[in-house]
Design a protein around this motif. Structure first.
Motif, PDB file in Angstrom:
ATOM      1  N   GLY A 101     -22.384  -3.906   3.279  1.00  0.00           N
ATOM      2  CA  GLY A 101     -23.806  -3.887   2.986  1.00  0.00           C
ATOM      3  C   GLY A 101     -24.131  -4.056   1.519  1.00  0.00           C
ATOM      4  O   GLY A 101     -23.411  -3.561   0.640  1.00  0.00           O
ATOM      5  N   GLN A 102     -25.240  -4.732   1.230  1.00  0.00           N
ATOM      6  CA  GLN A 102     -25.675  -4.924  -0.158  1.00  0.00           C
ATOM      7  C   GLN A 102     -27.179  -5.133  -0.210  1.00  0.00           C
ATOM      8  O   GLN A 102     -27.763  -5.839   0.600  1.00  0.00           O
ATOM      9  CB  GLN A 102     -24.983  -6.135  -0.777  1.00  0.00           C
ATOM     10  N   ILE A 103     -27.812  -4.481  -1.193  1.00  0.00           N
ATOM     11  CA  ILE A 103     -29.239  -4.644  -1.462  1.00  0.00           C
ATOM     12  C   ILE A 103     -29.412  -4.998  -2.935  1.00  0.00           C
ATOM     13  O   ILE A 103     -28.804  -4.382  -3.811  1.00  0.00           O
ATOM     14  CB  ILE A 103     -30.015  -3.352  -1.133  1.00  0.00           C
ATOM     15  N   THR A 104     -30.253  -6.022  -3.196  1.00  0.00           N
ATOM     16  CA  THR A 104     -30.507  -6.478  -4.559  1.00  0.00           C
ATOM     17  C   THR A 104     -31.988  -6.320  -4.876  1.00  0.00           C
ATOM     18  O   THR A 104     -32.848  -6.705  -4.065  1.00  0.00           O
ATOM     19  CB  THR A 104     -30.101  -7.953  -4.728  1.00  0.00           C
ATOM     20  N   GLY A 105     -32.311  -5.753  -6.041  1.00  0.00           N
ATOM     21  CA  GLY A 105     -33.698  -5.571  -6.424  1.00  0.00           C
ATOM     22  C   GLY A 105     -34.397  -6.875  -6.737  1.00  0.00           C
ATOM     23  O   GLY A 105     -33.776  -7.831  -7.224  1.00  0.00           O
ATOM     24  N   ASP A 106     -35.692  -6.937  -6.444  1.00  0.00           N
ATOM     25  CA  ASP A 106     -36.522  -8.098  -6.775  1.00  0.00           C
ATOM     26  C   ASP A 106     -36.948  -7.957  -8.239  1.00  0.00           C
ATOM     27  O   ASP A 106     -37.693  -7.045  -8.599  1.00  0.00           O
ATOM     28  CB  ASP A 106     -37.730  -8.124  -5.831  1.00  0.00           C
ATOM     29  N   ASN A 107     -36.489  -8.863  -9.088  1.00  0.00           N
ATOM     30  CA  ASN A 107     -36.759  -8.731 -10.526  1.00  0.00           C
ATOM     31  C   ASN A 107     -38.040  -9.440 -10.956  1.00  0.00           C
ATOM     32  O   ASN A 107     -38.254  -9.669 -12.144  1.00  0.00           O
ATOM     33  CB  ASN A 107     -35.574  -9.247 -11.349  1.00  0.00           C
ATOM     34  N   SER A 108     -38.892  -9.809 -10.012  1.00  0.00           N
ATOM     35  CA  SER A 108     -40.167 -10.420 -10.372  1.00  0.00           C
ATOM     36  C   SER A 108     -41.258  -9.353 -10.400  1.00  0.00           C
ATOM     37  O   SER A 108     -41.134  -8.293  -9.786  1.00  0.00           O
ATOM     38  CB  SER A 108     -40.532 -11.511  -9.357  1.00  0.00           C
ATOM     39  N   GLY A 109     -42.346  -9.629 -11.070  1.00  0.00           N
ATOM     40  CA  GLY A 109     -43.469  -8.693 -11.108  1.00  0.00           C
ATOM     41  C   GLY A 109     -43.309  -7.651 -12.203  1.00  0.00           C
ATOM     42  O   GLY A 109     -42.333  -7.604 -12.935  1.00  0.00           O
ATOM     43  N   VAL A 110     -44.323  -6.754 -12.282  1.00  0.00           N
ATOM     44  CA  VAL A 110     -44.340  -5.768 -13.361  1.00  0.00           C
ATOM     45  C   VAL A 110     -43.413  -4.592 -13.065  1.00  0.00           C
ATOM     46  O   VAL A 110     -42.886  -3.963 -13.978  1.00  0.00           O
ATOM     47  CB  VAL A 110     -45.775  -5.262 -13.611  1.00  0.00           C
ATOM     48  N   ASN A 111     -43.259  -4.238 -11.798  1.00  0.00           N
ATOM     49  CA  ASN A 111     -42.388  -3.124 -11.427  1.00  0.00           C
ATOM     50  C   ASN A 111     -40.975  -3.636 -11.174  1.00  0.00           C
ATOM     51  O   ASN A 111     -40.484  -3.670 -10.044  1.00  0.00           O
ATOM     52  CB  ASN A 111     -42.938  -2.418 -10.170  1.00  0.00           C
ATOM     53  N   ARG A 112     -40.330  -4.050 -12.224  1.00  0.00           N
ATOM     54  CA  ARG A 112     -39.049  -4.731 -12.111  1.00  0.00           C
ATOM     55  C   ARG A 112     -37.908  -3.728 -11.894  1.00  0.00           C
ATOM     56  O   ARG A 112     -37.794  -2.725 -12.586  1.00  0.00           O
ATOM     57  CB  ARG A 112     -38.793  -5.558 -13.374  1.00  0.00           C
ATOM     58  N   GLY A 120     -41.693   8.529  -3.046  1.00  0.00           N
ATOM     59  CA  GLY A 120     -41.284   7.251  -3.620  1.00  0.00           C
ATOM     60  C   GLY A 120     -39.771   7.111  -3.765  1.00  0.00           C
ATOM     61  O   GLY A 120     -39.049   8.095  -3.949  1.00  0.00           O
ATOM     62  N   TYR A 121     -39.324   5.870  -3.695  1.00  0.00           N
ATOM     63  CA  TYR A 121     -37.898   5.575  -3.809  1.00  0.00           C
ATOM     64  C   TYR A 121     -37.505   5.049  -5.197  1.00  0.00           C
ATOM     65  O   TYR A 121     -36.326   4.857  -5.466  1.00  0.00           O
ATOM     66  CB  TYR A 121     -37.493   4.540  -2.751  1.00  0.00           C
ATOM     67  N   GLY A 122     -38.506   4.796  -6.055  1.00  0.00           N
ATOM     68  CA  GLY A 122     -38.213   4.266  -7.385  1.00  0.00           C
ATOM     69  C   GLY A 122     -38.043   2.762  -7.393  1.00  0.00           C
ATOM     70  O   GLY A 122     -37.645   2.184  -8.404  1.00  0.00           O
ATOM     71  N   VAL A 123     -38.347   2.108  -6.280  1.00  0.00           N
ATOM     72  CA  VAL A 123     -38.268   0.645  -6.179  1.00  0.00           C
ATOM     73  C   VAL A 123     -39.496   0.172  -5.411  1.00  0.00           C
ATOM     74  O   VAL A 123     -40.113   0.929  -4.652  1.00  0.00           O
ATOM     75  CB  VAL A 123     -36.989   0.189  -5.449  1.00  0.00           C
ATOM     76  N   SER A 124     -39.838  -1.102  -5.602  1.00  0.00           N
ATOM     77  CA  SER A 124     -40.957  -1.692  -4.865  1.00  0.00           C
ATOM     78  C   SER A 124     -40.456  -2.677  -3.818  1.00  0.00           C
ATOM     79  O   SER A 124     -40.538  -2.436  -2.629  1.00  0.00           O
ATOM     80  CB  SER A 124     -41.923  -2.375  -5.833  1.00  0.00           C
ATOM     81  N   TYR A 125     -39.911  -3.810  -4.291  1.00  0.00           N
ATOM     82  CA  TYR A 125     -39.388  -4.827  -3.389  1.00  0.00           C
ATOM     83  C   TYR A 125     -37.893  -5.021  -3.632  1.00  0.00           C
ATOM     84  O   TYR A 125     -37.430  -5.013  -4.782  1.00  0.00           O
ATOM     85  CB  TYR A 125     -40.110  -6.161  -3.589  1.00  0.00           C
ATOM     86  N   VAL A 126     -37.176  -5.182  -2.540  1.00  0.00           N
ATOM     87  CA  VAL A 126     -35.736  -5.450  -2.638  1.00  0.00           C
ATOM     88  C   VAL A 126     -35.382  -6.520  -1.615  1.00  0.00           C
ATOM     89  O   VAL A 126     -36.141  -6.797  -0.676  1.00  0.00           O
ATOM     90  CB  VAL A 126     -34.886  -4.180  -2.369  1.00  0.00           C
ATOM     91  N   TYR A 127     -34.216  -7.120  -1.809  1.00  0.00           N
ATOM     92  CA  TYR A 127     -33.669  -8.055  -0.826  1.00  0.00           C
ATOM     93  C   TYR A 127     -32.467  -7.404  -0.152  1.00  0.00           C
ATOM     94  O   TYR A 127     -31.500  -7.017  -0.808  1.00  0.00           O
ATOM     95  CB  TYR A 127     -33.219  -9.354  -1.506  1.00  0.00           C
ATOM     96  N   PHE A 128     -32.541  -7.263   1.152  1.00  0.00           N
ATOM     97  CA  PHE A 128     -31.401  -6.766   1.923  1.00  0.00           C
ATOM     98  C   PHE A 128     -30.547  -7.990   2.242  1.00  0.00           C
ATOM     99  O   PHE A 128     -30.580  -8.539   3.343  1.00  0.00           O
ATOM    100  CB  PHE A 128     -31.890  -6.075   3.192  1.00  0.00           C
ATOM    101  N   ASP A 129     -29.777  -8.427   1.244  1.00  0.00           N
ATOM    102  CA  ASP A 129     -29.122  -9.728   1.339  1.00  0.00           C
ATOM    103  C   ASP A 129     -27.765  -9.712   2.032  1.00  0.00           C
ATOM    104  O   ASP A 129     -27.153 -10.760   2.220  1.00  0.00           O
ATOM    105  CB  ASP A 129     -28.985 -10.372  -0.049  1.00  0.00           C
ATOM    106  N   ASP A 130     -27.276  -8.528   2.398  1.00  0.00           N
ATOM    107  CA  ASP A 130     -26.027  -8.471   3.167  1.00  0.00           C
ATOM    108  C   ASP A 130     -26.097  -7.269   4.109  1.00  0.00           C
ATOM    109  O   ASP A 130     -25.884  -6.133   3.703  1.00  0.00           O
ATOM    110  CB  ASP A 130     -24.818  -8.354   2.237  1.00  0.00           C
ATOM    111  N   THR A 131     -26.416  -7.532   5.364  1.00  0.00           N
ATOM    112  CA  THR A 131     -26.564  -6.460   6.351  1.00  0.00           C
ATOM    113  C   THR A 131     -25.275  -6.226   7.140  1.00  0.00           C
ATOM    114  O   THR A 131     -25.269  -5.451   8.097  1.00  0.00           O
ATOM    115  CB  THR A 131     -27.684  -6.799   7.342  1.00  0.00           C
ATOM    116  N   ARG A 132     -24.205  -6.873   6.743  1.00  0.00           N
ATOM    117  CA  ARG A 132     -22.956  -6.769   7.508  1.00  0.00           C
ATOM    118  C   ARG A 132     -22.335  -5.376   7.380  1.00  0.00           C
ATOM    119  O   ARG A 132     -22.272  -4.810   6.294  1.00  0.00           O
ATOM    120  CB  ARG A 132     -21.949  -7.812   7.029  1.00  0.00           C
ATOM    121  N   ILE A 133     -21.873  -4.860   8.518  1.00  0.00           N
ATOM    122  CA  ILE A 133     -21.172  -3.577   8.544  1.00  0.00           C
ATOM    123  C   ILE A 133     -19.796  -3.794   9.163  1.00  0.00           C
ATOM    124  O   ILE A 133     -19.694  -4.195  10.324  1.00  0.00           O
ATOM    125  CB  ILE A 133     -21.945  -2.516   9.357  1.00  0.00           C
TER     126      ILE A 133
END
Length: 234
Positions: free
Chosen positions: A37-48, A194-207
């Protein structure tokens, strides 16, 4: 899905027709230990937030049934197993849990290496019943897999009616959906929940999983022979 279930009845028919030298069937249950599994933060926008998180493994459970046909030292073993598994992702403020419930249909091919010990490997068809990420505000369920066919390899030992089974499952889904709207998830950033993040990419859902099972044989060709001879085998 229906074709795979029909295959299970096909192997059962082989055994009952007398073509196989030996067959058995029973139940199994145990624990599974997840990886990946892997999640990557969305680095666009003000809440980077542009960090990358790797999933932390969790202990899950599974249970189901097996049917095994033996041809001398070789074996074919279809199974039908319900699996509950998941991963943890440690966001800045809170932990989000990725939970998966699925129906697995392994078709394993093995060889008896010595006494009660068998080695085996084969494909497994995984039908995801539910996939969710706690705290995620996107309504669509998380079912990002470009193939439902994965692979298992393992070793098992059987003693009378009980057995122990240890195997590894490799998830063969790719990551073609990486960083697209299909993998974008939304969270509450601030506040008490709150989780401290706004948008993320769940780019690897493999288990991937290490699977430990206890098996119990309900019946088989050897038990049928004992029954015909008038033995008490239960």
């Amino acid at each position: 899905m229906k074709k795979i279930i029909l295959c299970l009845f096909f192997f059962a028919g082989l055994a009952s027709s007398g073509f196989a030298q030996e067959y058995k069937y029973g139940l199994k249950a145990g624990l599974n230990f997840s990886q990946g599994g892997q999640i990557t933060g969305d680095n666009s926008g003000v809440n980077r937030w542009d960090e990358t998180l790797q999933g932390t493994g969790k202990v899950g459970i599974h249970g189901g049934a097996f049917f095994q046909v033996n041809f001398g030292s070789f074996l074919i073993r279809p199974e039908l197993v319900y699996t509950s598994t998941g991963l943890d992702f440690e966001f800045p403020n809170r932990t989000s849990t990725y939970s998966v419930e699925k129906l697995d249909i392994p078709l394993l091919f093995g060889y008896n290496i010595w006494g009660p010990l068998d080695l085996y490997a084969g494909p497994v068809y995984s039908y995801i019943l539910e996939g969710s990420l706690s705290g995620d505000q996107v309504e669509e369920p998380i079912i990002n897999q470009d193939t439902p066919i994965h692979a298992q390899i393992g070793i098992k030992a059987e003693f009378d009616r009980f057995g122990i089974d240890l195997r590894y499952e490799h998830n063969r889904s790719g990551t073609e959906l990486q960083n697209t709207l299909d993998t974008r998830r939304r969270f509450t950033r601030g506040g008490a929940d709150g989780y401290g993040v706004s948008y993320v990419y769940f780019d690897d859902t493999r288990i991937n999983q290490i699977i430990l099972s206890i098996t119990f044989k309900i019946g088989g060709s050897d038990m049928q022979q004992e029954k015909r001879m008038g033995s008490c085998f239960f």
